[in-house]
Design an enzyme around this catalytic site. Structure first.
Site, short mmCIF file in Angstrom:
data_model
loop_
_atom_site.label_atom_id
_atom_site.label_comp_id
_atom_site.label_asym_id
_atom_site.label_seq_id
_atom_site.Cartn_x
_atom_site.Cartn_y
_atom_site.Cartn_z
CD GLU A 14 -8.15 0.58 -6.02
OE1 GLU A 14 -7.23 0.90 -6.79
OE2 GLU A 14 -8.28 1.09 -4.91
CG HIS A 49 -12.85 9.21 -0.57
ND1 HIS A 49 -12.23 10.33 -1.05
CD2 HIS A 49 -11.86 8.35 -0.20
CE1 HIS A 49 -10.92 10.18 -0.97
NE2 HIS A 49 -10.66 8.99 -0.45
#
Lengths: 324, 79, 408
Positions: free
Chosen positions: A59, A128
């Protein structure tokens, strides 16, 4: 035209890419797989691998690349799979994207759009499922959007790409399958104001994004009890549109803030504090909050449900405030 | 603040302190204490209102300049 | 046990009063010192406190009725909280309370007779008692609206015990009230004139007045005031009147023979120094309510008390205790006044202190002639209670105190 939130986001990306050749999409699995949540399905075939780019699982690297591309004149859309993973890119977002305009005395802008999924409700467990958009709303230099409706999912991307500074769009994972009506010609959409989701007179319920369905269902339940709830959809989490909030609170004299983030140090705390600062003498009751329990989001379905702001809790809190 | 705004302000403040006085019939030369019979507490209240509404600091030394509606307005307009 | 709430005497001259307004309803719980009614004494609309705690069981007179002093106004049933060995509170007929609830109610001083029951068949539950024991809370909006509309929040609180008073309830109360009817303008000027006439005639007929005056150099006091006020915002500035009041309060402590009442042929010294302040009403008339315990107040505190008293007097909102218990009266004509003032004593008090205008005068001191701000203090005193020597000591004490403004 009836469509889903997922299709609305996809259409918005497709429209932007057709309209401006500088726009491209990159992120993990956005190409061949069609996106972790299926948002970009079919776009690789239409636009090719140069503009729909699969990235390595880093990321920090691909968000940084997006920032560089934006500085270099492109209009990148970076997709981060979930807000939990965005923490790996937090340094790029906060120390570069949000600061460069300021640190370069206005010479360098970062016209970047970052889309990411947020929120719980799909049994994806604690790594998540969190709602960290309130954290990002703390950072000057960013504009934070939280589309709750199909119309905003369709409409917010274009003005976000037109913004000369970084914009983060938080799409709640439980909204992708929701459906709504869209007009044939898409009206222009602003990314500065809050909206009244439903008008009412007895209590203002303020929320955004993924908790909107729970709030609407609570408002329906309250209506059967004779309590008229006004729903404020914040839409833009930074900068907050205080005027719409205060206008509603001055009408109903009571407010509940519903936020899927944790209560401590949350966006709901910020909204509550602003109401107290600006509308204290119009209040007939303390500002209340309904937030997620302060635990990592559980995997087990019944525990996950118990942790989240459910309609029953919203109804109970509103009834306490109204005294009925 | 210009003089005519100041006159309106002074009249409004006097009216708030002494609502029984018919301000329509009072000229700008009216002496607040002698003609309108404001006592020292009333006068202090007028000073307090004038100071807070105009944001102008009014010291005790300035009190003589607030003797009439017109002189008070002139004082406020100068600051 | 039932006690009668009677028309109080709100001044020596008061023979009767007109009940203007009830601030309580039957069924309300009242406590000693609560304001329960507004009474017109012909001089002012006065808020009247009650002297017992209990539950109002009956209101005996309608607003607008004239009632002689001592005449019954309402019946108050005293609570079990004050009678620990009395039988347990019996709830309204048909309403059952458990022993546990009754015990809890006793502990929390909650009257189950006025507690709304939410249990089966109107049964009073533990939660009802706990809710009833909570103080009434007032929302920020309700406070603001009450201030804007002149609504007395106590009149709302008493009807909805244990609940939050909201803005809507204040608005409803404001609508029901219309405009407050007992403001200062509502007092009949002729009735007030008559009351003053009677009282002053009685005073001059019965009290053998003697008069003393003393000129006092105010330069030290005024210089000190000026110094103090320089640092203060207008709202907190102190007027010379506050210093004069403080000097009188301190003289009362030094010479207590002038602070009290002449009752049944002898002087009864007062327990505290409650300075009656003669306040003229705009539009005519005079009232002399008290600044209570003035001897304990500093100059800024006296100034605040004076402002509060004058504004409430002119708004027609005095308390019964302020009307009935001044122990000595001070009359100050202020800067509009004459050089000096020789007053008429308010019976049964035995003295009245008067102050004329503070003005610049030639002043001889230490063999030199100078110009100083000077005030003439006067004393009118009851010769039955004191002689001139005592009065002179009293004026000397005032003069001395005014040379020491920085002392508390």
């Amino acid at each position: 035209m009836r469509t889903t939130y997922r299709e609305a986001v996809r259409e918005a990306i497709r429209e932007a890419m057709r309209a401006d050749s500088r726009v491209f999409l990159m992120g993990e699995d956005v190409g061949r797989y069609g996106g972790a949540f299926g948002v970009s399905l079919g776009l690789l075939e239409e636009f090719g691998p140069d503009r729909i780019r699969d990235t390595p699982l880093s990321e920090s690297a691909f968000t940084g690349a997006g920032i560089g591309a934006a500085i270099g004149g492109m209009r990148p859309i970076v997709e981060i799979m979930t807000v939990n993973f965005s923490l790996l890119a937090l340094d790029q977002i906060m120390n570069n994207a949000a600061t460069l305009r300021h640190m370069s005395n206005g010479q360098i802008g970062v016209p970047l759009v970052i889309r990411m999924t947020t929120g719980a409700g799909r049994q994806l467990a604690a790594q998540h499922s969190h709602s960290l958009e309130g954290w990002y709303s703390h950072i000057p230099g960013l504009r934070i959007l939280a589309p709750a409706t199909v119309a905003d999912a369709r409409g917010m991307l274009a003005p976000a790409l037109a913004d000369p500074d970084p914009v983060l769009i938080f799409e709640h994972g439980s909204l992708y399958n929701t459906e709504g009506e869209l007009p044939e010609s898409i009206p222009t959409c602003d990314i500065s104001s809050a909206a009244i989701g439903r008008t009412g007179t007895d209590v203002t319920v303020i929320t955004y994004g993924g908790t909107m369905p729970a709030v609407i269902s609570a408002a329906d339940e309250l209506a059967t009890l004779g309590i008229s709830a006004e729903v404020v959809d914040l839409r833009v989490l930074r900068p907050l549109n205080d005027a719409t909030i205060m206008q509603s609170v001055r009408k109903t004299h009571r407010a509940v803030v519903v936020d899927e983030g944790w209560r401590s140090g949350s966006l709901s705390a910020e909204v509550s504090a602003r109401i107290t600062e600006q509308a204290f003498f119009d209040l007939d009751a303390p500002v209340m909050r309904v937030c997620t329990e302060e635990v990592p989001i559980p995997y087990a379905k019944h525990l996950e449900e118990a942790a989240l702001p459910r309609p029953e809790r919203i109804v109970r809190t509103a009834r306490e405030l109204v005294g009925r | 603040m210009n003089t005519s705004e100041a006159i309106v302000l002074v009249r409004r403040c006097v009216h708030e302190v002494a609502p029984d006085i018919d301000m329509e019939s009072i000229s700008d030369d009216a002496h607040l204490q002698e003609t309108l019979h404001l006592d020292s507490l009333d006068f202090l209240q007028v000073v307090e209102l004038l100071s807070s509404r105009s944001g102008i600091r009014i010291d005790e030394e300035d009190y003589p300049r607030l003797a009439t509606i017109a002189s008070a307005a002139a004082f406020l307009a100068q600051h | 046990m039932n006690t009668e709430f009677r028309m109080p005497s709100l001044g020596a001259d008061m023979e009767s009063g007109v009940l203007l307004e009830w601030l309580v309803h039957p069924g309300d719980t009242v406590h000693k010192g609560d304001i329960v009614a507004v009474v017109d004494t012909a001089k002012a609309a006065v808020e009247v406190e009650c002297f017992t705690s209990g539950v109002v069981t009956e209101l005996l007179v309608e607003p607008g009725t004239r009632v002689p002093v001592g005449g019954p106004l309402a019946v108050i049933s005293t609570t079990t909280g004050e009678q620990p060995h009395a039988a347990p509170t019996v709830a309204a007929p048909g309403v059952v309370t458990s022993p546990l609830v009754r015990h809890l109610a006793d502990q929390l001083h909650v009257d189950t007779g006025t507690t709304p029951g939410t249990g089966v068949g109107g049964r009073i539950t533990r939660a009802d008692v706990i809710r009833q024991a909570e103080p009434v809370r007032i929302s920020p909006r309700a406070r603001r609206l009450a201030a804007e509309r002149g609504v007395d929040l106590r009149t709302i609180g008493s009807t909805t015990p244990g609940r939050v008073i909201t803005g809507d309830e204040v608005l409803a109360a404001a609508d029901a009230l219309g405009r407050p009817e007992h403001d200062a303008k509502g007092i009949d000027p002729q009735a007030m004139r008559n009351a003053i006439a009677q009282l002053m005639a009685k005073s001059k007929k019965e009290i053998p007045h003697y008069y003393l005056t003393e000129q006092i150099d105010m330069s030290t006091a005024l210089a000190w005031l000026h110094e103090q006020n320089r640092a203060l915002p207008v709202a907190q500035r102190i007027l010379p009147a506050a210093l004069l009041l403080r000097a009188v309060a301190s003289a009362c402590a030094e010479v207590p023979q002038l602070n009290g009442f002449w009752i049944d042929g002898s002087f009864v010294p007062a327990g505290g120094v409650h300075l009656g302040v003669a306040i003229s009403l705009r539009g005519g008339g005079l009232v002399a309510p008290a600044i209570r315990d003035a001897g304990t107040l500093s100059a800024p505190e006296l100034m605040a008390a004076l402002r509060d008293l004058v504004s409430r007097t002119r708004a027609g909102r005095l308390r019964a205790s302020e009307m009935s218990d001044p122990t000595i009266t001070v009359s100050n004509l202020g800067d509009q006044g004459a050089d000096s003032l020789l007053g008429v004593i308010y019976p049964p008090q035995v003295a009245l202190v008067g102050f004329g205008r503070i003005a610049e005068r030639p002043w001889a001191s230490g063999g030199m002639l100078g110009v100083r701000p000077v005030v003439t203090a006067s004393l009118a005193a009851d010769h039955r209670a004191t002689d001139g020597v005592t009065g002179a000591l009293f004026l000397q004490a005032i003069a001395r105190q005014l040379q020491l403004p920085e002392e508390k």
